[in-house]
Design a protein around this motif. Structure first.
Motif, PDB file in Angstrom:
ATOM      1  N   ASP A   1       0.837  -1.190   0.000  1.00 17.34           N
ATOM      2  CA  ASP A   1       0.000   0.000   0.000  1.00 17.34           C
ATOM      3  C   ASP A   1       0.879   1.250   0.000  1.00 17.34           C
ATOM      4  N   ALA A   2       0.259   2.393  -0.351  1.00 18.28           N
ATOM      5  CA  ALA A   2       1.021   3.630  -0.566  1.00 18.28           C
ATOM      6  C   ALA A   2       1.406   4.309   0.729  1.00 18.28           C
ATOM      7  N   ASN A   3       0.680   4.103   1.800  1.00 14.16           N
ATOM      8  CA  ASN A   3       0.900   4.859   3.030  1.00 14.16           C
ATOM      9  C   ASN A   3       1.877   4.110   3.927  1.00 14.16           C
ATOM     10  N   ARG A   4       3.087   4.653   4.045  1.00  6.56           N
ATOM     11  CA  ARG A   4       4.108   4.110   4.927  1.00  6.56           C
ATOM     12  C   ARG A   4       4.768   5.258   5.679  1.00  6.56           C
ATOM     13  N   SER A   5       5.157   5.012   6.913  1.00  3.73           N
ATOM     14  CA  SER A   5       5.833   6.038   7.714  1.00  3.73           C
ATOM     15  C   SER A   5       6.946   5.395   8.517  1.00  3.73           C
ATOM     16  N   TRP A   6       7.938   6.225   8.846  1.00  2.00           N
ATOM     17  CA  TRP A   6       9.123   5.762   9.564  1.00  2.00           C
ATOM     18  C   TRP A   6       9.543   6.873  10.517  1.00  2.00           C
ATOM     19  N   SER A   7       9.533   6.601  11.807  1.00  2.00           N
ATOM     20  CA  SER A   7       9.893   7.593  12.829  1.00  2.00           C
ATOM     21  C   SER A   7      11.221   7.195  13.458  1.00  2.00           C
ATOM     22  N   LEU A   8      12.126   8.162  13.560  1.00  2.00           N
ATOM     23  CA  LEU A   8      13.427   7.905  14.172  1.00  2.00           C
ATOM     24  C   LEU A   8      14.034   9.219  14.628  1.00  2.00           C
ATOM     25  N   THR A   9      15.088   9.125  15.416  1.00  2.00           N
ATOM     26  CA  THR A   9      15.865  10.279  15.861  1.00  2.00           C
ATOM     27  C   THR A   9      17.196  10.251  15.128  1.00  2.00           C
ATOM     28  N   LEU A  10      17.440  11.254  14.280  1.00  2.00           N
ATOM     29  CA  LEU A  10      18.655  11.322  13.469  1.00  2.00           C
ATOM     30  C   LEU A  10      19.719  12.108  14.224  1.00  2.00           C
ATOM     31  N   THR A  11      20.876  11.485  14.444  1.00  2.00           N
ATOM     32  CA  THR A  11      21.983  12.139  15.134  1.00  2.00           C
ATOM     33  C   THR A  11      22.828  12.905  14.124  1.00  2.00           C
TER      34      THR A  11
END
Length: 507
Positions: free
Chosen positions: A217-227
């Protein structure tokens, strides 16, 4: 004696169903195999036979073992491993007795339900791998128990199975898309994806997300903390929300771990972005600019390239906040404390000034009221001296006016003095802060120079010692090559060593 054995057998048979844990050696007797049970029997010659109940059997010097029943419902299948090495997949509904003379193991597994066309699995086929097609007719009729299924349901399941297996049957790998209930055929196995994850942090956790059904499916998300590390080695974190979609299923399947690959690209972008920043622009006034740049897709060329190689497209990136580490956090805390202190002082001074203005206004109103009352009293009591009173009142009013003007002038002078004092205090605070900063910089520079000088001194002493050691080693090598006894030379001196040379050679 025979009747006693028969009575005991009926007594111990009970009403429970026996399975593979029941193994007995019977010298002489009988066993009742109830309806729903099965047993394997070996006679004194080791000949095997299988009995499916209901049945009463008589045994003489035989071994009997009841068989474990395995079943698969309409959404399941049985994996049957035969003793000859072949493996069968049998789709449900069905039940089979596990006979140790014929089978190594039998296990039930759930079919994979693909609910929509956006769900798919990768199936590997091994045509010559020694497996059999999932057809119950290939099993021994003595081990299988068929379950009655409505004809309409059976035809529907056969149609779905045909749709998912008949196409590209000779390929070693294929993609099966829903909606369908997938049951593996002979020689087929479903690929298990093992992707990494971040769980909202900056660290990448390998193999944290294992699955077999891939969602396209088209809806994807990715949450992270970028150093991000700045050019002057300061570190801060950016909380990102990455929104992306899949545009190539083949690329995604060909990539072992797309998340790890995109994470590597994201780290490369973070390093490139950090080289363009310094810790000075990370103050509160410049955070909006840093946040704006972090939210632009142009900041992440390596991430977009990695996502494209994995079959994904990055749609947008949202920055939810910045997190400071180490010295940056201490500096931000100091700035916030000082700003709060200044705001409190300004608010206190403003409140005091407003209170003074209110007191002056009340005093002025009281003076006017007293003057008006005095005038009324004099008018009522001395009507015959209106002229004198009027003159006196005018003089009094003139004097009071002058006094009021003088008071207002004093108030204005006092207000200006207070503002000047506030400005002087603010300048003093600013100067003290600048002096503290300069004093800190000078101290750091002096400390750096001291450390550098000590390091150079240690390096110089190390080089001198190394040079001396090299000279001694070179000298000893030359002495050894000249035939000098180094042991006597080290213990008794140069003359004793040279006396031992052939021909009494002298240096």
């Amino acid at each position: 004696k025979l009747s006693k054995l028969i009575h005991q057998d009926f007594k111990t048979m009970g009403v429970t169903f026996r399975s593979g844990g029941y193994i007995k050696h019977v010298l002489l007797g009988g066993r009742t195999i109830k309806d729903g049970e099965a047993a394997a029997i070996w006679n004194i010659k080791g000949v095997h036979r299988q009995i499916i109940g209901p049945r009463r059997v008589w045994l003489f010097q035989s071994t009997i073992r009841f068989l474990t029943r395995h079943k698969a419902e309409s959404h399941q299948y049985l994996r049957v491993a035969h003793r000859n090495g072949k493996v069968q997949f049998v789709t449900g509904p069905i039940s089979i007795y596990e006979n140790p003379a014929l089978h190594d193991a039998i296990s039930a597994h759930n079919g994979i339900r693909l609910h929509s066309s956006s769900e798919c699995i990768v199936v590997y086929s091994d045509v010559g791998g020694g497996m059999m097609h999932e057809n119950s007719e290939n099993l021994s009729s003595s081990t299988i128990v068929k379950t009655a299924v409505p004809k309409e349901t059976q035809n529907k399941d056969e149609a779905k199975t045909s749709a998912s297996f008949q196409s590209n049957s000779s390929n070693t790998k294929r993609v099966v898309c829903g909606p369908i209930l997938f049951m593996p055929a002979g020689g087929e196995s479903v690929h298990e994806f093992s992707w990494s994850g971040t769980n909202g942090t900056a660290d990448l956790v390998r193999d944290t997300n294992k699955f077999r059904v891939l969602h396209t499916d088209a809806n994807r998300s990715w949450s992270l903390t970028l150093t991000v590390t700045t050019s002057d080695s300061s570190t801060f974190g950016a909380k990102l929300g990455i929104y992306y979609c899949m545009n190539s299923l083949n690329k995604c399947i060909a990539t072992t771990d797309p998340i790890a690959k995109m994470h590597d690209g994201l780290r490369a972008d973070a390093q490139s972005f950090g080289n363009t920043l310094s810790s000075e622009i990370l103050h509160a006034k410049s955070q909006e600019e840093v946040t704006r740049r972090l939210a632009q897709l142009e900041t992440y060329p390596f991430l977009q390239a990695a996502a494209d190689a994995c079959g994904f497209v990055i749609n947008s990136i949202r920055v939810t906040g910045l997190v400071y580490f180490g010295a940056l956090q201490k500096q931000a805390d100091m700035e916030q404390t000082m700003a709060a202190k200044l705001r409190g002082e300004l608010a206190e001074k403003k409140q005091r000034r407003e209170l003074q203005e209110l007191e002056l206004e009340d005093h002025r109103k009281n003076i006017e009221k007293e003057a008006e009352l005095e005038r009324l009293r004099e008018v009522s009591s001395q009507a015959d001296m209106e002229g004198k009173i009027a003159t006196k009142l005018r003089n009094n009013l003139a004097e009071k006016k002058v006094m009021r003007e003088l008071q207002e002038q004093e108030i204005e002078d006092r207000r200006r003095q207070i503002e000047q004092e506030a400005e002087i205090q603010r300048l003093q605070i600013s100067i003290n802060e600048q002096l503290d900063i300069e004093r800190h910089v000078y101290r750091e520079a002096a400390l750096q120079r001291t450390l550098s000088l000590e390091a150079k001194q240690v390096e110089a002493r190390r080089e001198v010692k190394k040079e001396k050691d090299a000279n001694v080693i070179e000298f000893l090598k030359d002495m050894n090559e000249a035939g000098v006894d180094l042991s006597n030379f080290m213990c008794f001196g140069k003359e004793s060593a040279f006396k031992l040379l052939p021909g009494n050679l002298v240096e």
